[in-house]
Design a protein around this motif. Sequence first.
Motif, PDB file in Angstrom:
ATOM      1  N   UNK A   1       0.845  -1.194   0.000  1.00  0.00           N
ATOM      2  CA  UNK A   1       0.000   0.000   0.000  1.00  0.00           C
ATOM      3  C   UNK A   1       0.879   1.243   0.000  1.00  0.00           C
ATOM      4  N   UNK A   2       0.718   2.051  -1.023  1.00  0.00           N
ATOM      5  CA  UNK A   2       1.563   3.241  -1.159  1.00  0.00           C
ATOM      6  C   UNK A   2       0.847   4.484  -0.639  1.00  0.00           C
ATOM      7  N   UNK A   3       1.625   5.349   0.011  1.00  0.00           N
ATOM      8  CA  UNK A   3       1.121   6.642   0.477  1.00  0.00           C
ATOM      9  C   UNK A   3       1.939   7.712  -0.214  1.00  0.00           C
ATOM     10  N   UNK A   4       1.256   8.544  -1.005  1.00  0.00           N
ATOM     11  CA  UNK A   4       2.063   9.546  -1.711  1.00  0.00           C
ATOM     12  C   UNK A   4       2.368  10.745  -0.834  1.00  0.00           C
ATOM     13  N   UNK A   5       1.827  10.792   0.367  1.00  0.00           N
ATOM     14  CA  UNK A   5       2.226  11.824   1.326  1.00  0.00           C
ATOM     15  C   UNK A   5       3.453  11.365   2.116  1.00  0.00           C
ATOM     16  N   UNK A   6       3.953  10.170   1.794  1.00  0.00           N
ATOM     17  CA  UNK A   6       5.107   9.561   2.474  1.00  0.00           C
ATOM     18  C   UNK A   6       4.893   9.474   3.977  1.00  0.00           C
ATOM     19  N   UNK A   7       3.691   9.134   4.382  1.00  0.00           N
ATOM     20  CA  UNK A   7       3.393   9.106   5.810  1.00  0.00           C
ATOM     21  C   UNK A   7       3.540   7.749   6.457  1.00  0.00           C
ATOM     22  N   UNK A   8       4.438   6.930   5.980  1.00  0.00           N
ATOM     23  CA  UNK A   8       4.509   5.546   6.480  1.00  0.00           C
ATOM     24  C   UNK A   8       4.790   5.440   7.975  1.00  0.00           C
ATOM     25  N   UNK A   9       5.669   6.255   8.491  1.00  0.00           N
ATOM     26  CA  UNK A   9       6.044   6.083   9.898  1.00  0.00           C
ATOM     27  C   UNK A   9       4.853   6.272  10.827  1.00  0.00           C
ATOM     28  N   UNK A  10       4.043   7.280  10.558  1.00  0.00           N
ATOM     29  CA  UNK A  10       2.867   7.514  11.406  1.00  0.00           C
ATOM     30  C   UNK A  10       1.882   6.348  11.264  1.00  0.00           C
ATOM     31  N   UNK A  11       1.715   5.864  10.070  1.00  0.00           N
ATOM     32  CA  UNK A  11       0.773   4.757   9.839  1.00  0.00           C
ATOM     33  C   UNK A  11       1.245   3.498  10.573  1.00  0.00           C
ATOM     34  N   UNK A  12       2.531   3.210  10.469  1.00  0.00           N
ATOM     35  CA  UNK A  12       3.076   2.018  11.146  1.00  0.00           C
ATOM     36  C   UNK A  12       2.959   2.190  12.664  1.00  0.00           C
ATOM     37  N   UNK A  13       3.256   3.405  13.120  1.00  0.00           N
ATOM     38  CA  UNK A  13       3.139   3.701  14.555  1.00  0.00           C
ATOM     39  C   UNK A  13       1.700   3.466  15.021  1.00  0.00           C
ATOM     40  N   UNK A  14       0.739   3.943  14.249  1.00  0.00           N
ATOM     41  CA  UNK A  14      -0.682   3.766  14.596  1.00  0.00           C
ATOM     42  C   UNK A  14      -1.029   2.282  14.695  1.00  0.00           C
ATOM     43  N   UNK A  15      -0.537   1.508  13.774  1.00  0.00           N
ATOM     44  CA  UNK A  15      -0.868   0.067  13.789  1.00  0.00           C
ATOM     45  C   UNK A  15      -0.247  -0.594  15.017  1.00  0.00           C
ATOM     46  N   UNK A  16       0.970  -0.180  15.384  1.00  0.00           N
ATOM     47  CA  UNK A  16       1.598  -0.758  16.576  1.00  0.00           C
ATOM     48  C   UNK A  16       0.818  -0.363  17.843  1.00  0.00           C
ATOM     49  N   UNK A  17       0.239   0.830  17.849  1.00  0.00           N
ATOM     50  CA  UNK A  17      -0.619   1.225  18.981  1.00  0.00           C
ATOM     51  C   UNK A  17      -1.857   0.320  19.009  1.00  0.00           C
ATOM     52  N   UNK A  18      -2.427   0.086  17.818  1.00  0.00           N
ATOM     53  CA  UNK A  18      -3.632  -0.767  17.744  1.00  0.00           C
ATOM     54  C   UNK A  18      -3.334  -2.196  18.203  1.00  0.00           C
ATOM     55  N   UNK A  19      -2.108  -2.653  17.952  1.00  0.00           N
ATOM     56  CA  UNK A  19      -1.721  -4.001  18.408  1.00  0.00           C
ATOM     57  C   UNK A  19      -1.888  -4.078  19.929  1.00  0.00           C
TER      58      UNK A  19
END
Length: 157
Positions: free
Chosen positions: A132-150
């Motif tokens: 899944x590509x993010x053209x805003x280059x926001x991967x770190x926040x997205x990954x961080x959010x998923x780790x919080x959800x874990x």
Amino acid sequence: MDEIRFILNGKETAYAGAATDRLLDVLRGAYRCTSVKCGCREGECGACAVLIDGTLINSCCVAMGAVEGSSIVTLEGYRETERFAVLDKAFAEVSAVQCGFCIPGMVLAAESVLSSNPDPTEEEVRIGMSGNLCRCTGYNAIIHAIMIAVKEGNGLW
Ligand code: FES
Ligand code: FES
């Protein structure tokens, strides 16, 4: 022509169009599932990802004829779940949503990652989200959010 029968977000659905119609176009056009975004139309970006029988699939690469008998979930359906509530809160907490275009696919990809591995490492999440590509280059926040959800959703997946 026979109708194509499938379940969309929990509802029995019958599509009377052509078997060669693209699932992405049908979801957006016929069923107003506008969370399903059209990015590349060639299976590269993940913006059009949906869950088909629990598997994350890019809907731009699926012909309607192939979904006969399947159960399809888009964000419109997934947002009614407790799992979504956990992801939603986590994404908001770290401002993981920028323009938002990629987020429906990202959320369904997160569901796919967590349902196959409820306690992933950050590296495993990164690998699982790599389609899944993010053209805003926001991967770190997205990954961080998923780790919080874990952590917050412990026991839900
Ligand atoms: S629009 Fe389907 S993968 Fe990009
Ligand atoms: S938030 Fe803009 S493309 Fe991902």
